[in-house]
Design a protein around this motif. Structure first.
Motif, PDB file in Angstrom:
ATOM      1  N   GLY A   1       0.889  -0.837   0.029  1.00  0.00           N
ATOM      2  CA  GLY A   1       0.440  -0.157  -0.004  1.00  0.00           C
ATOM      3  C   GLY A   1       1.113   1.338   0.003  1.00  0.00           C
ATOM      4  N   THR A   2       2.079   1.262   0.821  1.00  0.00           N
ATOM      5  CA  THR A   2       3.134   2.051   0.827  1.00  0.00           C
ATOM      6  C   THR A   2       3.422   2.616  -0.884  1.00  0.00           C
ATOM      7  OG1 THR A   2       3.363   1.602   2.922  1.00  0.00           O
ATOM      8  CG2 THR A   2       4.710   2.884   2.217  1.00  0.00           C
TER       9      THR A   2
ATOM     10  N   ASP B   1      -6.554   7.497   0.579  1.00  0.00           N
ATOM     11  CA  ASP B   1      -5.831   6.097   0.978  1.00  0.00           C
ATOM     12  C   ASP B   1      -7.003   5.731   1.524  1.00  0.00           C
ATOM     13  OD1 ASP B   1      -4.984   5.053   2.773  1.00  0.00           O
ATOM     14  OD2 ASP B   1      -3.009   6.347   3.708  1.00  0.00           O
TER      15      ASP B   1
ATOM     16  N   SER C   1      -4.160  -1.541   0.824  1.00  0.00           N
ATOM     17  CA  SER C   1      -2.802  -1.648   1.391  1.00  0.00           C
ATOM     18  C   SER C   1      -3.706  -3.782   1.094  1.00  0.00           C
ATOM     19  CB  SER C   1      -3.018  -1.390   2.826  1.00  0.00           C
ATOM     20  OG  SER C   1      -1.572  -2.299   2.864  1.00  0.00           O
TER      21      SER C   1
ATOM     22  N   LYS D   1      -5.133  -6.377   6.840  1.00  0.00           N
ATOM     23  CA  LYS D   1      -5.476  -5.120   6.556  1.00  0.00           C
ATOM     24  C   LYS D   1      -7.290  -6.516   6.236  1.00  0.00           C
ATOM     25  CE  LYS D   1      -3.760  -2.136   6.670  1.00  0.00           C
ATOM     26  NZ  LYS D   1      -3.004  -1.326   5.823  1.00  0.00           N
TER      27      LYS D   1
HETATM   28  C1  LIG Z   1      -1.942  -0.340   6.347  1.00  0.00           C
HETATM   29  C2  LIG Z   1      -2.159   1.672   5.905  1.00  0.00           C
HETATM   30  C3  LIG Z   1      -1.001   1.570   4.639  1.00  0.00           C
HETATM   31  C4  LIG Z   1       0.270   1.083   3.798  1.00  0.00           C
HETATM   32  O1  LIG Z   1       0.062   0.171   3.721  1.00  0.00           O
HETATM   33  P1  LIG Z   1       1.263  -1.270   3.228  1.00  0.00           P
HETATM   34  O2  LIG Z   1       0.422  -1.816   2.318  1.00  0.00           O
HETATM   35  O3  LIG Z   1       0.814  -2.028   4.884  1.00  0.00           O
HETATM   36  O4  LIG Z   1       2.571  -0.330   3.181  1.00  0.00           O
HETATM   37  C5  LIG Z   1      -1.087   3.645   4.654  1.00  0.00           C
HETATM   38  N1  LIG Z   1      -2.445   4.083   4.858  1.00  0.00           N
HETATM   39  C6  LIG Z   1      -3.577   3.517   5.709  1.00  0.00           C
HETATM   40  C7  LIG Z   1      -3.716   4.168   6.480  1.00  0.00           C
HETATM   41  C8  LIG Z   1      -2.733   1.967   6.551  1.00  0.00           C
HETATM   42  O5  LIG Z   1      -3.883   1.893   7.255  1.00  0.00           O
END
Ligand SMILES: *Cc1c(COP(=O)(O)O)cnc(C)c1O
Length: 362
Positions: free
Chosen positions: A54-55, A149, A172, A177
């Motif tokens: 997600g990042t 996001d 993500s 999740k």
């Molecule tokens: C989990 C999350 C991310 C990042 O996702 P990753 O897959 O862990 O890199 C970004 N923003 C929010 C609000 C999240 O909960």
């Protein structure tokens, strides 16, 4: 022990992963493409581009759509990646206050918008959709890029329209999740040009083999990871309904406790977390309640223990601009997330309710 989160892994998942392992094609291929088809359906967008996290999704979107020195507006009540991705892209990050639902309060947007402001980053916190009608209108009026996001909000919608389709959606698939591929991310968009750019950037800047149209990088997902998520995507509606049902049972069972505020329901809320507020009017402190839950084998977490600008690493960054955010300041000291995942059964829910009530002396 009732864990705060639990991935949905069954025999079919094991079979699909094994199929990939035996196929000889481990990297991005047919299964990643299938995952992308599911995502564009869930988000109602023309394109879905899978990535390694997600990042990576947030970083790639910001690198491609924004320039260093421009400003982006989000909230301090979020996971660090919402803000770190923007800072790493050279953006100024302006943090504004949240509403009682932990989401960006659109009434504070105007104060953060000036000629340098180029984007808004609402975070659909805990799976609850932001007020996208209002935020979307402001983005359109002020000609700002809207990046959602949606890391915690797969399957969520506002006014019947899926999150990830109002702006550029960043999802993500991290292990905790609502849908997981262990690690993974997805960007959703209707924009053909942006979709092409994103796909190319995360694939070494290479639209076709050994041709380079930009200086790219590698943020690809693998077929092994995609296979983990496919069965969850196929039963997403069912899994989301279970989360919503669990939340309703918890709210019913926890009603009437003094100083405890349960999360109000919102249409389209997918309950990534079920987050209560233990206010000063409660007869037990949050830390004591959490300790009691732990002793009784019930997982709980404070998402989030601090605001982003309370971390010296962030507050000392000259590109981070935080005004006073009194509501976020208060809520961060009150929040406690309880298990709500689809793996809970009736007796788990009863135990959670009983333990919390016991903490309140009821
Ligand atoms: C989990 C999350 C991310 C990042 O996702 P990753 O897959 O862990 O890199 C970004 N923003 C929010 C609000 C999240 O909960």
């Amino acid at each position: 022990m009732i864990p705060i989160s639990q991935p949905v892994i069954d025999e079919r998942t094991e079979g699909l992963v094994l199929d990939v392992l035996r196929s000889g094609n481990l990297a991005a291929g047919r299964v990643v493409a299938e995952l992308e088809r599911h995502f564009s359906e869930v988000a109602g967008t023309k394109h879905a581009i899978a990535m390694s996290s997600g990042t990576a999704a947030l970083e790639t979107v910001m690198e491609l759509t924004l320039r260093p020195g421009q400003a982006i507006v989000t909230t301090p009540f979020t996971f660090a990646a919402s803000v770190s991705s923007a800072l790493r892209a050279g953006l100024e990050v302006r943090l504004v206050d949240i509403d009682d639902n932990f989401n960006l309060d659109a009434s504070h947007l105007e104060e953060a918008i000036d000629p340098r402001t180029a984007a808004i980053l609402p975070v659909h916190m805990f799976g609850r959709p932001c007020d996208m009608a209002t935020i979307g209108r402001i983005a359109t009026d002020r000609q700002l890029i809207l990046i959602e996001d949606a890391a915690q909000a797969i399957g969520s919608s506002h006014g019947g329209r899926p999150v990830g389709s109002w702006g550029v959606g960043c999802f993500s698939l991290y292990a905790t999740k609502n849908v997981t591929s262990a690690e993974g991310g997805v960007v959703t968009t209707d924009d053909d040009f942006l979709a092409d750019g994103l796909r190319t950037l995360v694939n070494q800047g290479s639209p076709t083999r050994y041709q380079y149209s930009m200086i790219g990088t590698n943020r690809r997902m693998t077929d092994i990871h995609a296979a983990i998520a496919i069965p969850q995507l196929e039963s997403l509606d069912e899994l989301t309904k279970k989360r919503r049902d669990n939340a309703h049972v918890l709210s019913e069972g926890l009603s009437g406790l003094p100083g405890l505020i349960t999360p109000g329901d919102t249409p389209g809320h997918v309950y990534h977390q079920y987050t209560v507020r233990v206010t000063p009017a409660a007869p037990i402190e949050r830390s004591a309640l959490q300790a009691l839950l732990t002793r009784q084998g019930i997982g709980s977490e404070t998402y989030y223990p601090r605001l982003i600008h309370d971390y010296p690493t962030y507050s000392s960054n000259s590109n981070l601009v935080a005004r006073d955010t009194p509501r976020a300041r208060r809520l961060v000291s009150e929040v406690l997330s309880l298990p709500v995942h689809p793996g809970l059964n009736e007796s788990d829910l009863a135990r959670i309710i009983e333990s919390v009530r016991q903490g309140f002396g009821y």
